[in-house]
Design an enzyme around this catalytic site. Sequence first.
Site, short mmCIF file in Angstrom:
data_model
loop_
_atom_site.label_atom_id
_atom_site.label_comp_id
_atom_site.label_asym_id
_atom_site.label_seq_id
_atom_site.Cartn_x
_atom_site.Cartn_y
_atom_site.Cartn_z
CG LEU A 65 -34.98 106.25 -15.04
CD1 LEU A 65 -35.66 105.86 -16.35
CD2 LEU A 65 -34.14 105.09 -14.53
N PRO A 66 -31.48 109.08 -14.90
CG PRO A 66 -29.37 108.14 -15.31
CD PRO A 66 -30.83 107.79 -15.22
CB THR A 96 -33.82 116.59 -12.87
OG1 THR A 96 -34.13 116.61 -11.48
CG2 THR A 96 -33.73 118.01 -13.39
CE LYS A 171 -34.27 119.63 -9.85
NZ LYS A 171 -33.81 119.48 -8.50
CE LYS A 246 -30.34 115.87 -15.62
NZ LYS A 246 -30.86 114.83 -14.78
P1 NAD Z 1 -27.87 107.99 -10.26
O1 NAD Z 1 -27.02 108.00 -11.48
O2 NAD Z 1 -27.26 107.74 -8.92
O3 NAD Z 1 -29.06 106.90 -10.43
C1 NAD Z 1 -29.70 106.64 -11.65
C2 NAD Z 1 -30.02 105.14 -11.66
O4 NAD Z 1 -30.81 104.84 -12.81
C3 NAD Z 1 -28.76 104.26 -11.77
O5 NAD Z 1 -28.76 103.32 -10.71
C4 NAD Z 1 -28.89 103.58 -13.13
O6 NAD Z 1 -28.37 102.27 -13.17
C5 NAD Z 1 -30.40 103.56 -13.31
N1 NAD Z 1 -30.87 103.44 -14.68
C6 NAD Z 1 -30.51 104.15 -15.76
N2 NAD Z 1 -31.21 103.76 -16.85
C7 NAD Z 1 -32.05 102.77 -16.43
C8 NAD Z 1 -33.04 101.96 -17.06
N3 NAD Z 1 -33.31 102.10 -18.36
N4 NAD Z 1 -33.71 101.07 -16.32
C9 NAD Z 1 -33.45 100.93 -15.00
N5 NAD Z 1 -32.52 101.67 -14.34
C10 NAD Z 1 -31.84 102.57 -15.05
O7 NAD Z 1 -28.65 109.38 -10.26
P2 NAD Z 1 -29.36 110.11 -9.02
O8 NAD Z 1 -28.40 110.99 -8.30
O9 NAD Z 1 -30.15 109.11 -8.26
O10 NAD Z 1 -30.35 111.09 -9.81
C11 NAD Z 1 -31.53 110.63 -10.44
C12 NAD Z 1 -32.29 111.83 -10.96
O11 NAD Z 1 -32.59 112.70 -9.86
C13 NAD Z 1 -31.51 112.67 -11.97
O12 NAD Z 1 -32.40 113.10 -12.97
C14 NAD Z 1 -30.99 113.83 -11.14
O13 NAD Z 1 -30.79 115.00 -11.90
C15 NAD Z 1 -32.12 114.01 -10.15
N6 NAD Z 1 -31.74 114.64 -8.87
C16 NAD Z 1 -30.60 114.26 -8.22
C17 NAD Z 1 -30.27 114.87 -7.02
C18 NAD Z 1 -29.01 114.48 -6.28
O14 NAD Z 1 -28.61 115.21 -5.36
N7 NAD Z 1 -28.39 113.36 -6.61
C19 NAD Z 1 -31.11 115.85 -6.46
C20 NAD Z 1 -32.29 116.18 -7.13
C21 NAD Z 1 -32.60 115.57 -8.33
#
Ligand code: NAD
Length: 294
Positions: A65-66, A96, A171, A246
């Site tokens: 999740l975000p 994260t 992290k 973030k």
């Molecule tokens: P994203 O915004 O693409 O995906 C998050 C998903 O969570 C969305 O589809 C949203 O609809 C869903 N969501 C939110 N609240 C919800 C709930 N209560 N129930 C069900 N679904 C819910 O984000 P992402 O890029 O996939 O990143 C996710 C995590 O991974 C973050 O914490 C980010 O910091 C971390 N991260 C991302 C990357 C990257 O390159 N994108 C790399 C490492 C870590």
Amino acid sequence: MATVAFIGLGNMGGPMASNLLRAGHKVIVFDLVAAACEALAQAGAEVAESALQAASAVDYVISMLPAGKHVAGLYLGEQGLLQHLSKGSTVLDCSTIDAATAREVGAAAAALGIGFMDAPVSGGVAAAAAGTLAFMCGGEAEVFPKAQAILADMGKNIFHAGSAGAGQVAKACNNMLLAIHMLGTCEALEMGSRNGLDPKVLSEIMQASSGRNWSLELYNPYPGVMETAPASNNYKPGFMVDLMVKDLGLAQEVAEQGKFNNRLGKLAEELFREHQAAGNGQLDFSSILQKLKA
Ligand code: NAD
């Protein structure tokens, strides 16, 4: 094979859940965005109508999740998943988030006899798709083998960093260092360029010398030096400035909790925040070179 509830199917969660399906696990998915669930259904997942329904009878719950507020909302309180999971199930939060929320969820899970690990990842969308993520886990030692057993189908390096929250601390340390060595790499390349050096030649020199680092070697921020790097593709991400800001905010919280004055981390956060405020949040984080050039 395990039964896994996967909550949060965004840029990272989607491909991670796909890899679990590919490995033969039964995967029940839920995301607030129906289209995200639909894509996983095509790949063979069962789609639940709520997180609670997804997690009703599973071996593992994995969330991606975000931010901390989403994770707390999912797991804590009367309506939270922890109250409804069977004892012996294992919760792995790969988002994260702030270490304080990870510790809070970890303590609530432990009180209910549910295994918990925060397991944030290193590696972006490409590593999520390739199944080569690194996981940094925080939680009880006896939960770690269970975490390893399933995370191995989504990644290749799985570390136990310490107790609940330790994965998030690791992290935060890593991404703060990434921001700092990216800034240092940009500054060195720009200084050389302003003094008549070809950034490609300077990169080769520093790669073979003591300035060698990941940003220089695998993610060169200077356009044209490395064909595959975001810098040579108009800074299309990759890893967005928004996400780096973030993560640097989370690093500041970790520094404060440790009563540590992380001067370089603070400066990195200030520079990336200014770059974001100038409208560059959606660009790859290596675009910070353009700010230093200005
Ligand atoms: P994203 O915004 O693409 O995906 C998050 C998903 O969570 C969305 O589809 C949203 O609809 C869903 N969501 C939110 N609240 C919800 C709930 N209560 N129930 C069900 N679904 C819910 O984000 P992402 O890029 O996939 O990143 C996710 C995590 O991974 C973050 O914490 C980010 O910091 C971390 N991260 C991302 C990357 C990257 O390159 N994108 C790399 C490492 C870590």
